[in-house]
Design a protein around this motif. Structure first.
Motif, PDB file in Angstrom:
ATOM      1  N   VAL A 103       0.847  -1.189   0.000  1.00  0.00           N
ATOM      2  CA  VAL A 103       0.000   0.000   0.000  1.00  0.00           C
ATOM      3  C   VAL A 103       0.881   1.236   0.000  1.00  0.00           C
ATOM      4  CG1 VAL A 103      -1.821   1.251   1.173  1.00  0.00           C
ATOM      5  CG2 VAL A 103      -1.800  -1.254   1.242  1.00  0.00           C
ATOM      6  N   GLU A 104       0.853   1.973  -1.107  1.00  0.00           N
ATOM      7  CA  GLU A 104       1.647   3.182  -1.243  1.00  0.00           C
ATOM      8  C   GLU A 104       0.879   4.393  -0.738  1.00  0.00           C
ATOM      9  OE1 GLU A 104       2.383   0.752  -5.113  1.00  0.00           O
ATOM     10  OE2 GLU A 104       0.709   1.288  -3.812  1.00  0.00           O
ATOM     11  N   SER A 105       1.633   5.387  -0.305  1.00  0.00           N
ATOM     12  CA  SER A 105       1.051   6.669   0.100  1.00  0.00           C
ATOM     13  C   SER A 105       2.107   7.749  -0.039  1.00  0.00           C
ATOM     14  CB  SER A 105       0.536   6.600   1.537  1.00  0.00           C
ATOM     15  OG  SER A 105       1.593   6.314   2.435  1.00  0.00           O
ATOM     16  N   GLY A 106       1.658   9.003   0.034  1.00  0.00           N
ATOM     17  CA  GLY A 106       2.586  10.122   0.053  1.00  0.00           C
ATOM     18  C   GLY A 106       2.689  10.915  -1.239  1.00  0.00           C
ATOM     19  N   GLY A 107       2.004  10.479  -2.273  1.00  0.00           N
ATOM     20  CA  GLY A 107       2.048  11.227  -3.510  1.00  0.00           C
ATOM     21  C   GLY A 107       1.349  12.570  -3.390  1.00  0.00           C
ATOM     22  N   GLY A 108       1.468  13.369  -4.445  1.00  0.00           N
ATOM     23  CA  GLY A 108       0.822  14.674  -4.439  1.00  0.00           C
ATOM     24  C   GLY A 108       1.305  15.519  -5.591  1.00  0.00           C
ATOM     25  N   SER A 109       0.932  16.797  -5.536  1.00  0.00           N
ATOM     26  CA  SER A 109       1.334  17.758  -6.563  1.00  0.00           C
ATOM     27  C   SER A 109       2.335  18.738  -5.965  1.00  0.00           C
ATOM     28  CB  SER A 109       0.113  18.507  -7.080  1.00  0.00           C
ATOM     29  OG  SER A 109      -0.766  17.638  -7.750  1.00  0.00           O
ATOM     30  N   VAL A 110       3.450  18.906  -6.648  1.00  0.00           N
ATOM     31  CA  VAL A 110       4.476  19.830  -6.180  1.00  0.00           C
ATOM     32  C   VAL A 110       5.022  20.624  -7.355  1.00  0.00           C
ATOM     33  CG1 VAL A 110       5.162  18.438  -4.196  1.00  0.00           C
ATOM     34  CG2 VAL A 110       6.333  18.137  -6.382  1.00  0.00           C
ATOM     35  N   GLN A 111       5.665  21.730  -7.053  1.00  0.00           N
ATOM     36  CA  GLN A 111       6.338  22.513  -8.086  1.00  0.00           C
ATOM     37  C   GLN A 111       7.718  21.928  -8.352  1.00  0.00           C
ATOM     38  OE1 GLN A 111       6.311  26.563  -6.650  1.00  0.00           O
ATOM     39  NE2 GLN A 111       4.251  26.918  -7.441  1.00  0.00           N
ATOM     40  N   PRO A 112       8.278  22.213  -9.508  1.00  0.00           N
ATOM     41  CA  PRO A 112       9.654  21.770  -9.777  1.00  0.00           C
ATOM     42  C   PRO A 112      10.596  22.238  -8.673  1.00  0.00           C
ATOM     43  CG  PRO A 112       8.656  22.590 -11.782  1.00  0.00           C
ATOM     44  CD  PRO A 112       7.680  22.883 -10.678  1.00  0.00           C
ATOM     45  N   GLY A 113      11.487  21.338  -8.291  1.00  0.00           N
ATOM     46  CA  GLY A 113      12.393  21.629  -7.186  1.00  0.00           C
ATOM     47  C   GLY A 113      11.881  21.183  -5.841  1.00  0.00           C
ATOM     48  N   GLY A 114      10.610  20.793  -5.779  1.00  0.00           N
ATOM     49  CA  GLY A 114      10.019  20.368  -4.520  1.00  0.00           C
ATOM     50  C   GLY A 114      10.393  18.947  -4.139  1.00  0.00           C
ATOM     51  N   SER A 115       9.837  18.523  -3.002  1.00  0.00           N
ATOM     52  CA  SER A 115      10.148  17.201  -2.461  1.00  0.00           C
ATOM     53  C   SER A 115       8.875  16.470  -2.065  1.00  0.00           C
ATOM     54  CB  SER A 115      11.038  17.334  -1.213  1.00  0.00           C
ATOM     55  OG  SER A 115      12.277  17.913  -1.528  1.00  0.00           O
ATOM     56  N   LEU A 116       8.957  15.156  -2.117  1.00  0.00           N
ATOM     57  CA  LEU A 116       7.893  14.293  -1.621  1.00  0.00           C
ATOM     58  C   LEU A 116       8.529  13.052  -1.000  1.00  0.00           C
ATOM     59  CD1 LEU A 116       5.268  14.297  -4.531  1.00  0.00           C
ATOM     60  CD2 LEU A 116       4.934  15.245  -2.244  1.00  0.00           C
ATOM     61  N   LEU A 117       7.853  12.506   0.010  1.00  0.00           N
ATOM     62  CA  LEU A 117       8.278  11.251   0.612  1.00  0.00           C
ATOM     63  C   LEU A 117       7.182  10.224   0.379  1.00  0.00           C
ATOM     64  CD1 LEU A 117      10.147   9.528   2.393  1.00  0.00           C
ATOM     65  CD2 LEU A 117       8.907  10.416   4.385  1.00  0.00           C
ATOM     66  N   LEU A 118       7.499   9.208  -0.410  1.00  0.00           N
ATOM     67  CA  LEU A 118       6.565   8.118  -0.638  1.00  0.00           C
ATOM     68  C   LEU A 118       6.830   7.000   0.368  1.00  0.00           C
ATOM     69  CD1 LEU A 118       6.640   7.804  -4.534  1.00  0.00           C
ATOM     70  CD2 LEU A 118       5.343   9.390  -3.090  1.00  0.00           C
ATOM     71  N   SER A 119       5.767   6.350   0.786  1.00  0.00           N
ATOM     72  CA  SER A 119       5.868   5.210   1.694  1.00  0.00           C
ATOM     73  C   SER A 119       5.125   4.027   1.106  1.00  0.00           C
ATOM     74  CB  SER A 119       5.257   5.546   3.055  1.00  0.00           C
ATOM     75  OG  SER A 119       5.896   6.638   3.660  1.00  0.00           O
ATOM     76  N   CYS A 120       5.578   2.843   1.461  1.00  0.00           N
ATOM     77  CA  CYS A 120       4.907   1.618   1.039  1.00  0.00           C
ATOM     78  C   CYS A 120       4.851   0.683   2.246  1.00  0.00           C
ATOM     79  CB  CYS A 120       5.652   0.961  -0.107  1.00  0.00           C
ATOM     80  SG  CYS A 120       5.041  -0.675  -0.547  1.00  0.00           S
ATOM     81  N   ALA A 121       3.643   0.349   2.648  1.00  0.00           N
ATOM     82  CA  ALA A 121       3.437  -0.576   3.761  1.00  0.00           C
ATOM     83  C   ALA A 121       3.223  -1.972   3.198  1.00  0.00           C
ATOM     84  CB  ALA A 121       2.234  -0.143   4.583  1.00  0.00           C
ATOM     85  N   ALA A 122       4.041  -2.911   3.645  1.00  0.00           N
ATOM     86  CA  ALA A 122       4.007  -4.274   3.116  1.00  0.00           C
ATOM     87  C   ALA A 122       3.505  -5.255   4.160  1.00  0.00           C
ATOM     88  CB  ALA A 122       5.397  -4.677   2.651  1.00  0.00           C
ATOM     89  N   SER A 123       2.812  -6.279   3.696  1.00  0.00           N
ATOM     90  CA  SER A 123       2.348  -7.332   4.596  1.00  0.00           C
ATOM     91  C   SER A 123       2.135  -8.617   3.801  1.00  0.00           C
ATOM     92  CB  SER A 123       1.044  -6.928   5.289  1.00  0.00           C
ATOM     93  OG  SER A 123       0.025  -6.700   4.342  1.00  0.00           O
TER      94      SER A 123
END
Length: 115
Positions: free
Chosen positions: A5-25
């Protein structure tokens, strides 16, 4: 059963940052390589990064120095820290593992980089 299960996506401007996570089971997470892939509209899905059981990492050339993959074996989580994002990083990002010779994918999380 295996779940990613992934999470953390979104919309950002160039140069920005995002942290994606993936919960595994559903499988022995610490014993398996974890991967991140992405797919832009009209393009094939492409491999982005991998982390092995000993935390050795590998990256697509275009993301080297900007993305960092990591894992928390105690929490069954894998992360993708994305910095200095570019419009060409836009796409759906998927968590992946191969267990018992079968590919497993999450539902994906959308990343959009635009001015």
């Amino acid at each position: 059963q295996v779940q990613l299960v992934e999470s953390g996506g979104g919309s950002v401007q160039p140069g920005g940052s995002l942290l994606l996570s993936c919960a595994a089971s559903g499988f022995p997470f610490p014993l398996y390589i974890m991967n991140w892939y992405r797919q832009a509209p009209g393009n094939e899905r492409e491999w982005v990064s991998s982390i092995s059981t000993d935390s050795t990492t590998n990256y697509l050339d275009s993301v080297k120095g900007r993305f960092t993959i990591s894992r928390d074996n105690a929490k069954n989580l894998v992360y993708l820290q994305m910095n200095s994002l570019k419009p060409e990083d836009t796409g759906m990002y998927y968590c992946n593992t191969v267990w018992r010779m079968q590919n497993y994918w999450g539902q994906g999380t959308q990343v959009t980089v635009s001015p």
